[in-house]
Design an enzyme around this catalytic site. Sequence first.
Site, PDB file in Angstrom:
ATOM      1  N   GLU A  93      -2.787  20.863 -11.489  1.00  0.00           N
ATOM      2  CA  GLU A  93      -3.752  21.159 -12.547  1.00  0.00           C
ATOM      3  C   GLU A  93      -5.062  21.707 -12.010  1.00  0.00           C
ATOM      4  OE1 GLU A  93      -4.793  18.347 -15.553  1.00  0.00           O
ATOM      5  OE2 GLU A  93      -2.704  17.868 -15.977  1.00  0.00           O
ATOM      6  N   CYS A 106     -12.722  22.721 -11.702  1.00  0.00           N
ATOM      7  CA  CYS A 106     -12.312  21.447 -11.124  1.00  0.00           C
ATOM      8  C   CYS A 106     -10.960  21.677 -10.459  1.00  0.00           C
ATOM      9  CB  CYS A 106     -12.208  20.401 -12.229  1.00  0.00           C
ATOM     10  SG  CYS A 106     -11.639  18.805 -11.645  1.00  0.00           S
ATOM     11  N   CYS A 113      -1.079  12.429  -5.585  1.00  0.00           N
ATOM     12  CA  CYS A 113      -2.080  11.737  -4.780  1.00  0.00           C
ATOM     13  C   CYS A 113      -1.511  10.387  -4.340  1.00  0.00           C
ATOM     14  CB  CYS A 113      -3.345  11.509  -5.608  1.00  0.00           C
ATOM     15  SG  CYS A 113      -4.705  10.745  -4.676  1.00  0.00           S
ATOM     16  N   CYS A 117      -5.115   4.916  -7.569  1.00  0.00           N
ATOM     17  CA  CYS A 117      -6.172   4.227  -8.327  1.00  0.00           C
ATOM     18  C   CYS A 117      -5.593   3.894  -9.713  1.00  0.00           C
ATOM     19  CB  CYS A 117      -7.396   5.118  -8.460  1.00  0.00           C
ATOM     20  SG  CYS A 117      -8.091   5.577  -6.859  1.00  0.00           S
ATOM     21  N   CYS A 120      -6.092   6.162 -12.904  1.00  0.00           N
ATOM     22  CA  CYS A 120      -5.929   7.606 -12.713  1.00  0.00           C
ATOM     23  C   CYS A 120      -4.497   8.050 -13.004  1.00  0.00           C
ATOM     24  CB  CYS A 120      -6.317   7.974 -11.283  1.00  0.00           C
ATOM     25  SG  CYS A 120      -6.013   9.700 -10.878  1.00  0.00           S
ATOM     26  N   CYS A 338      -7.670  13.874 -17.298  1.00  0.00           N
ATOM     27  CA  CYS A 338      -7.258  14.621 -16.126  1.00  0.00           C
ATOM     28  C   CYS A 338      -5.851  14.222 -15.705  1.00  0.00           C
ATOM     29  CB  CYS A 338      -8.203  14.304 -14.968  1.00  0.00           C
ATOM     30  SG  CYS A 338      -9.823  13.729 -15.481  1.00  0.00           S
TER      31      CYS A 338
HETATM   32  N1  SAH Z   1      -9.551  11.532  -5.004  1.00  0.00           N
HETATM   33  C1  SAH Z   1     -10.888  11.963  -5.273  1.00  0.00           C
HETATM   34  C2  SAH Z   1     -10.979  13.175  -6.191  1.00  0.00           C
HETATM   35  C3  SAH Z   1     -10.132  13.191  -7.445  1.00  0.00           C
HETATM   36  S1  SAH Z   1     -10.570  12.152  -8.788  1.00  0.00           S
HETATM   37  C4  SAH Z   1     -11.704  10.809  -5.836  1.00  0.00           C
HETATM   38  O1  SAH Z   1     -11.128   9.794  -6.166  1.00  0.00           O
HETATM   39  O2  SAH Z   1     -12.925  10.930  -5.904  1.00  0.00           O
HETATM   40  C5  SAH Z   1     -12.112  12.767  -9.376  1.00  0.00           C
HETATM   41  C6  SAH Z   1     -12.862  11.766 -10.221  1.00  0.00           C
HETATM   42  O3  SAH Z   1     -12.222  11.532 -11.487  1.00  0.00           O
HETATM   43  C7  SAH Z   1     -12.957  10.405  -9.534  1.00  0.00           C
HETATM   44  O4  SAH Z   1     -14.254   9.892  -9.593  1.00  0.00           O
HETATM   45  C8  SAH Z   1     -11.987   9.581 -10.361  1.00  0.00           C
HETATM   46  O5  SAH Z   1     -12.262   8.230 -10.257  1.00  0.00           O
HETATM   47  C9  SAH Z   1     -12.179  10.140 -11.745  1.00  0.00           C
HETATM   48  N2  SAH Z   1     -11.109   9.752 -12.665  1.00  0.00           N
HETATM   49  C10 SAH Z   1      -9.795   9.564 -12.392  1.00  0.00           C
HETATM   50  N3  SAH Z   1      -9.116   9.141 -13.480  1.00  0.00           N
HETATM   51  C11 SAH Z   1     -10.011   9.062 -14.485  1.00  0.00           C
HETATM   52  C12 SAH Z   1      -9.920   8.682 -15.866  1.00  0.00           C
HETATM   53  N4  SAH Z   1      -8.780   8.301 -16.417  1.00  0.00           N
HETATM   54  N5  SAH Z   1     -11.067   8.708 -16.598  1.00  0.00           N
HETATM   55  C13 SAH Z   1     -12.242   9.099 -16.045  1.00  0.00           C
HETATM   56  N6  SAH Z   1     -12.384   9.483 -14.756  1.00  0.00           N
HETATM   57  C14 SAH Z   1     -11.285   9.456 -13.980  1.00  0.00           C
END
Ligand code: SAH
Length: 352
Positions: A93, A106, A113, A117, A120, A338
């Site tokens: 994406e 973005c 990944c 998390c 995510c 995302c």
């Molecule tokens: N791996 C890196 C970059 C990708 S995520 C990182 O973790 O920073 C980019 C941002 O989007 C991160 O701050 C992540 O925590 C956030 N993010 C991921 N899932 C999300 C969600 N469901 N709602 C809001 N932010 C989210």
Amino acid sequence: MSLQDLQGWCVQQGQPGFRAKQLHDWIYDRGARSIDAITVLPKAWREQLQASAADSSPAVGDWIGRSRELLRSEARDGTVKLLLGTRDGLSLETVGIPSGDRLTVCISSQVGCPMACRFCATGKGGLQRSLAVHEIVDQVLAIREVMERRPSHVVFMGMGEPLLNLEAVLAAIDCLCSDLGMAQRQITVSTVGVPAALPTLAERALERLGRAQFTLAVSLHAPDQALRQRLIPTAHAYPIEQLLEDCRRYVAITGRRVSFEYILLGGLNDQPRHAEALSRLLRGFQSHVNLIPYNPIEEEDFRRPTPEAVESFRRNLQERRIAVSVRASRGLDADAACGQLRRRQLQASSQG
Ligand code: SAH
């Protein structure tokens, strides 16, 4: 390929050096999608390259490195999400987010990944592979082509953990600056933290790029280790104190301040005591906190914070003299949070 790389390649191909400049213009300025589209090149050479592309591996034709557009979805607020297909059949994406004079892209650094998390969408599917430099740069070209505008900012906040694909990410930043005319200050690299990688990022950026002026954003999401590792399983191996120590080293090496991302999960980490603990943690640290209201994903039942909780968290930090902003959620109607465009596509294809 840089102009210099292209020059070397043209010489190897027995072509005059000025072809390199032509290739560079057509690839980066005009966004050519194939060798054949570069009509300024002699037809015989184009045919020869096309033929050798068919039976060589990696294909010569691949050097142009463009991915295929699989899906496009546009939100009412103008946000455009693209699902791009790689040569080996994977999908990733990329999002274009217009805002006044700005167009922020973005981009993803990996397909999938490994960081997992919990909040995510991308983390649910694990890692397929890291992206190559051209596949990272291609995303910026793709958004420019679709939105018919020059991107002003690039954030590595799409799929993947940039610090697990460090050399390709640095090479892509170099290309965006040297070949697409962007400035490092328009670029943000976001990481959830990989043990020992931040000082390496600082040192390698100085070596590779001559300076480290892009913004580093660290996904903190919690003010203490216990809560952080509940949200981010990989944080088990990386104590929050060590993460902050590495951030300090990053600041010392690069002279740039760090920005912290903090996803607000309703009832879980958005209470006044969390804001207080966060401000204690960051006291005396040259930083900026970016609050991100959680975008709900299907697999988890975290809650979106109420607007009141977001505002009171923001005010709480501000009163404690922490520089803070709230990220506006964009493109929510397009395909929710995302990573969800891709997950929906994968689900649909597995259902036949
Ligand atoms: N791996 C890196 C970059 C990708 S995520 C990182 O973790 O920073 C980019 C941002 O989007 C991160 O701050 C992540 O925590 C956030 N993010 C991921 N899932 C999300 C969600 N469901 N709602 C809001 N932010 C989210």
